[in-house]
Structures are given as structure tokens and as C-alpha cells.
Design an enzyme around this catalytic site. Structure first.
Site, PDB file in Angstrom:
ATOM      1  N   LYS A   1       0.837  -1.193   0.000  1.00 56.74           N
ATOM      2  CA  LYS A   1       0.000   0.000   0.000  1.00 56.74           C
ATOM      3  C   LYS A   1       0.876   1.249   0.000  1.00 56.74           C
ATOM      4  O   LYS A   1       1.952   1.261   0.617  1.00 56.74           O
ATOM      5  CB  LYS A   1      -0.913  -0.039   1.223  1.00 56.74           C
ATOM      6  CG  LYS A   1      -1.989   1.023   1.290  1.00 56.74           C
ATOM      7  CD  LYS A   1      -2.858   0.801   2.525  1.00 56.74           C
ATOM      8  CE  LYS A   1      -3.962   1.822   2.667  1.00 56.74           C
ATOM      9  NZ  LYS A   1      -4.786   1.574   3.876  1.00 56.74           N
TER      10      LYS A   1
ATOM     11  N   SER B   1      -9.603   1.345   3.030  1.00 59.95           N
ATOM     12  CA  SER B   1      -8.794   2.180   2.168  1.00 59.95           C
ATOM     13  C   SER B   1      -7.663   1.421   1.462  1.00 59.95           C
ATOM     14  O   SER B   1      -7.005   1.961   0.591  1.00 59.95           O
ATOM     15  CB  SER B   1      -8.180   3.320   2.999  1.00 59.95           C
ATOM     16  OG  SER B   1      -7.253   2.815   3.969  1.00 59.95           O
TER      17      SER B   1
ATOM     18  N   SER C   1      -9.928  -0.932   7.156  1.00 57.70           N
ATOM     19  CA  SER C   1      -9.258  -0.686   5.882  1.00 57.70           C
ATOM     20  C   SER C   1      -8.546  -1.885   5.274  1.00 57.70           C
ATOM     21  O   SER C   1      -8.127  -1.836   4.122  1.00 57.70           O
ATOM     22  CB  SER C   1      -8.267   0.474   6.023  1.00 57.70           C
ATOM     23  OG  SER C   1      -8.957   1.684   6.185  1.00 57.70           O
TER      24      SER C   1
END
Length: 496
Positions: free
Chosen positions: A84, A166, A190
Site C-alpha cells: 500500500k 482504504s 481498511s
């Protein structure tokens, strides 16, 4: 070389890839090239990858040569993994949390988790797109959107199926077979949210099991990194590398006596036998028919595997309003500290400067506004302020003594069962672990009450108390092996 090279990596598990590398059936260079080709061919409509590591092939070559000279470092030697974009890597890739303000920022050092992966021999293939600032930018921001990377779409139905966030790009990339596994981060849902919607496995560890050093912060008390993979076994393999104590992250000192060098030892098809699992029905209220059916099917599966369902478990904290000042204070403090350490050439070095930069570049930066940033800036960011301390104590007491721990003790259950991310907020405030595993698919194609298409995957999530990862991994593996719900999205003829 294999006859159908792309098919080699579709749904390939880490152990199988490692065995092929050891036999000499394939090299890490070839693996990297296969993943790069697949990303090039299929990521266009998905938009999961923000950038690729320009040194990936060279790193793979070095690891191939090392394997020949001295042997493998372990199960991740030569295995491509994506991260990420809020996880620091000190290389030629940028770390931006999806923000155009940090689009050219090179982190001063590897994050702890990135360094652990490198030491284990993993190839950091690229950075994945994400909800900007881990959804700390603006409440109306669509999951998976960032000003730097645009919108991530779900490979099971780009534009038609909710992708979740996310860690949107990490989950979508793993679902689409763009890497063997990925790292995401979670503050509140997330990891488990996008994992469920992309039919992959996500582990949100106990806060303190995995170091946060080098993660762009959102919440000091809730942030954690964790693995996203296509199988529980692969997620456990990656977690085994990530978990460890780090002197730079005081929270990890709490893991003393709870760390395990190999989380795959807890993979047990019979783990469900004799286990009591509570279902907090409050968190299922308002579900559409299709996801409700998925939850009921999961309950039946658990019972068929020898587990006991304790239905309609209630918790005193159900329905309360969490104190959101806690994250706002922590976001300002953490982001100011992080930005202050960046290279002088980066245009922002504080939250106030970030807000000003976005205003100056509003056409690109403020599609959804920045109310999340300004609300945090409006706090002092001082973590001894009464409003912060009281809020933190309230959230912890309600999520633990009046939440997860209450349910486990009052109903004498070992774990709790949720549909997807519905239990993520209570676990977030408690700092407790979650694991999501593919739970089935909703095929009615209707708009859900939450405002997105339900025609897609859903995850089943197991929750427990602090450092209960061994139990949760066993439960998830037992469920996974009994159901085998996951199948790859159809991106082209390769999957057919």
C-alpha cells in the site's frame, strides 16, 4: 519454460511458487516478468497499481543468484509482493498516501514491515493505490480514490461492484493475481473491508503485533499493517514475517509472550470443532437479503464443522457514538511528525502546509474537499489534552470491557462472527484482531441500502480479543477449506 506462462501465476499459492523455484521450473525473474505482463494487460480498468518498482527485475536476478549460491532464505525468497502506498520504502518508489503533495516523496528509510519483507527475500514489486490519506482526507471521498492515482475499481465488476477501502489497491491487485500477496494497513476496516469485497483474505493484527514504524500515520492507537492474500495459508506466511518487536514502536513491546515465529502451525481444518462463536445481531441490522443469506449460510457451515453458534449476542456498546476526536488528535500529531522528517524538496512538512497546498491545487487535489484534514488541524494535536485523554479512555472501555471482551466472557464464546467489515469499528477502538475470508457472492445486482451494487463478493469476519490471531487463523482456515468460495475474476481468456 512452461507452456502457458500467465496461467502459472493465476491463483498460485506462495508455497507452490516456492517449490517451483526450488525445483528450477521457474526463476524469480520470470515470475516478476509474468506479474508485470499481467498488470500491463489487465490493470487498466482496475487501476490498482500506483507505480512499479523499476529495480524489481534486477532484485529478482540477485535473489535467483543467491538461491543458487547459498540456498533460499525461506518461504518468501524471490516472491513478488505489493505494498500500500502509505508504507515507506527507501528505494526508487515514492510513498505518498495517494496525495499529489507527496507524489515525488522518497521515504528516508524502509518501514519496519518493508525491511522485514526484504530480509525474508521478498521482491517489493510495486505500490498500490488507496483511499487518500487512508480515508482521513474527507468523509464523502469514494473508497479507493486518491488525487494522485484516481479511483480503484473492483476486478469482479469494474464500476459496478464496490471495491472497499482504504487498502483498495492492495486487495484488488491480489484478487486480480497481480502479485502473490500484498500489505495493507487498517485504522478502522481498511484491510477487512476491501478484502471482503474482493474475495481475498485479510488479517488485521492486534495493534502491537506488527510495527507501525514507517507507516504514514492516521491513528496512534488504531493503526496497524497486515497481509492480504488469496488464501489463509498465504496470509499466515506473510504475517509470520511481519510480526515482531520493534524498539521504535512502543506498542510492539506488548507482544512479549504473544509472538509466534510461524503462524501456519495454526492452520487446522478441524479448528471449528468444539468452538463457541457468538453472532452479535445488532451489527447485522439493515442488511439486504443477499448479504443476510451469506451470513446465514456461514452460520450453517460453522455448525456443520462442529462449532456452536451462540446467536443474538449483545454488547453494551452497541449503538454508541465513538469519540472521533481521538483519531483527529492522533492524525494531526502523527502526520506533523511524519511530514517534518521528509526531504526538504517535498512541498509540505506539516498538516497546515498540506491543507494550504491542497487549496492552491484545488482542481487536482480537492475533488471531495479536505474536511477530514481541517478537522484534525483544528485540534491541538497534544495527546495530553483532557478532551483527547477522556475520549481515548471512553473508546477503549466501551470497545473492550463493554464490547468484545464483554461478549466473549458474558456468553462464554471464543470468537465473534461478523459479515464483512461490520464489526471493524469496535475492533478498531479496542485494538483487537480480525480476519476476513471469502464468504460468498451476492448476485441480485440491486443497489444496497449503503448505496452501492451488491452483485459481488462478501467476506466473513472472525473477531477475538488481543493477540488471538492463532485462534482466528484456525477458524478462518477451517471455514475456507470447507467452503472454497474464492474464484478469480474473469479478466480475459487467461482465466477461462
Amino acid at each position: 519454460m512452461i507452456e502457458a506462462p500467465q496461467q502459472w501465476i493465476v491463483e498460485a499459492e506462495i508455497e507452490c511458487l516456492q517449490e517451483a523455484l526450488e525445483r528450477g521450473d521457474i526463476t524469480s525473474v520470470q515470475l516478476v516478468l509474468l506479474y508485470l505482463e499481467r498488470i500491463r494487460n489487465y490493470d487498466g480498468p482496475i487501476n490498482s497499481m500506483l507505480e512499479l518498482n523499476p529495480d524489481a527485475i534486477e532484485i529478482a536476478q540477485q535473489l535467483d543468484e543467491e538461491r543458487q549460491r547459498t540456498g533460499s532464505r525461506g518461504r518468501l525468497h524471490g516472491i513478488p509482493i505489493v505494498l500500500k502506498d502509505n508504507i515507506d520504502t527507501h528505494d526508487k518508489m515514492h510513498t505518498s498516501a495517494g496525495s499529489i503533495a507527496l507524489a515525488q516523496s522518497i521515504a528516508p528509510a524502509d518501514a519496519y514491515v518493508a525491511a522485514r519483507l526484504r530480509e525474508a527475500g521478498a521482491i517489493l514489486l510495486g505500490k498500490t493505490n488507496m483511499t487518500e490519506w487512508a480515508n482521513g482526507m474527507a468523509e464523502p471521498m469514494w473508497a479507493g480514490y486518491s488525487s494522485r492515482g484516481g479511483l480503484v475499481l473492483n476486478p469482479y465488476g469494474p464500476g459496478n461492484v464496490f471495491v472497499g477501502g482504504s487498502s483498495s489497491g492492495s486487495a484488488a491487485a491480489v484478487a486480480a493475481n497481480f502479485a502473490a500477496a500484498a500489505l495493507g494497513t487498517e485504522t478502522s476496516g481498511s484491510i477487512v473491508n476491501p478484502s471482503g469485497y474482493n474475495s481475498v483474505v485479510g488479517i488485521k493484527p492486534t495493534v502491537g503485533l506488527v510495527s507501525r514504524t514507517g507507516l504514514i500515520p492516521l491513528s496512534l492507537t488504531q493503526d496497524t499493517a497486515g497481509p492480504i492474500a488469496r488464501t489463509v495459508k498465504d496470509a499466515a506466511i506473510v504475517l509470520s514475517v511481519l510480526a515482531g518487536q520493534d524498539e521504535q514502536d512502543a506498542a510492539t513491546l506488548r507482544s512479549e509472550g504473544h509472538l509466534h515465529p510461524d503462524y501456519t502451525v495454526f492452520l487446522n481444518k478441524d479448528a471449528m470443532q468444539g468452538v463457541r462463536i457468538g453472532v452479535p445481531r445488532y451489527y447485522c441490522e439493515g442488511l439486504d437479503d443477499a448479504p443476510q443469506d451469506i451470513l446465514e449460510a456461514a452460520i450453517q457451515t460453522i455448525q456443520s464443522l462442529g462449532g456452536t453458534i451462540v446467536d443474538n449476542v449483545s454488547v453494551p456498546c452497541a449503538g454508541i457514538e465513538w469519540d472521533r476526536n481521538v483519531v483527529r488528535y492522533e492524525f494531526k500529531r502523527g502526520l506533523d511528525d511524519y511530514l517534518a522528517k521528509l526531504n526538504p524538496n517535498v512541498p509540505v512538512h506539516s498538516l497546515a502546509e498540506l491543507i494550504a497546498f491542497n487549496e492552491d491545487n484545488a482542481e487536482r487535489a480537492l475533488k471531495y474537499g479536505q474536511r477530514g484534514l481541517t478537522r484534525s488541524e483544528d485540534t491541538t494535536g497534544v495527546l495530553t489534552d483532557e478532551v483527547y485523554v477522556n475520549g481515548l479512555q471512553f473508546n477503549r472501555r466501551m470497545s473492550r470491557e463493554q464490547g468484545i471482551d464483554y461478549a466473549l466472557q458474558e456468553y462464554k464464546v471464543d470468537a465473534l462472527l461478523f459479515l464483512g467489515h461490520n464489526g471493524s469499528e469496535i475492533a478498531a477502538r479496542a485494538g483487537y484482531p480480525l480476519i476476513t475470508v471469502p464468504g460468498g457472492y451476492a448476485n441480485d445486482g440491486r443497489m444496497s441500502k449503503a448505496g452501492y451494487i451488491t452483485d459481488g463478493p462478501y467476506g466473513i469476519t472472525f473477531a477475538g480479543t488481543a493477540f488471538s490471531e492463532p485462534l482466528l487463523i484456525g477458524l478462518a482456515y477451517s471455514f475456507e477449506q470447507a467452503t472454497k468460495y474464492r474464484f478469480p475474476p474473469k479478466l480475459g481468456d487467461i482465466n477461462e
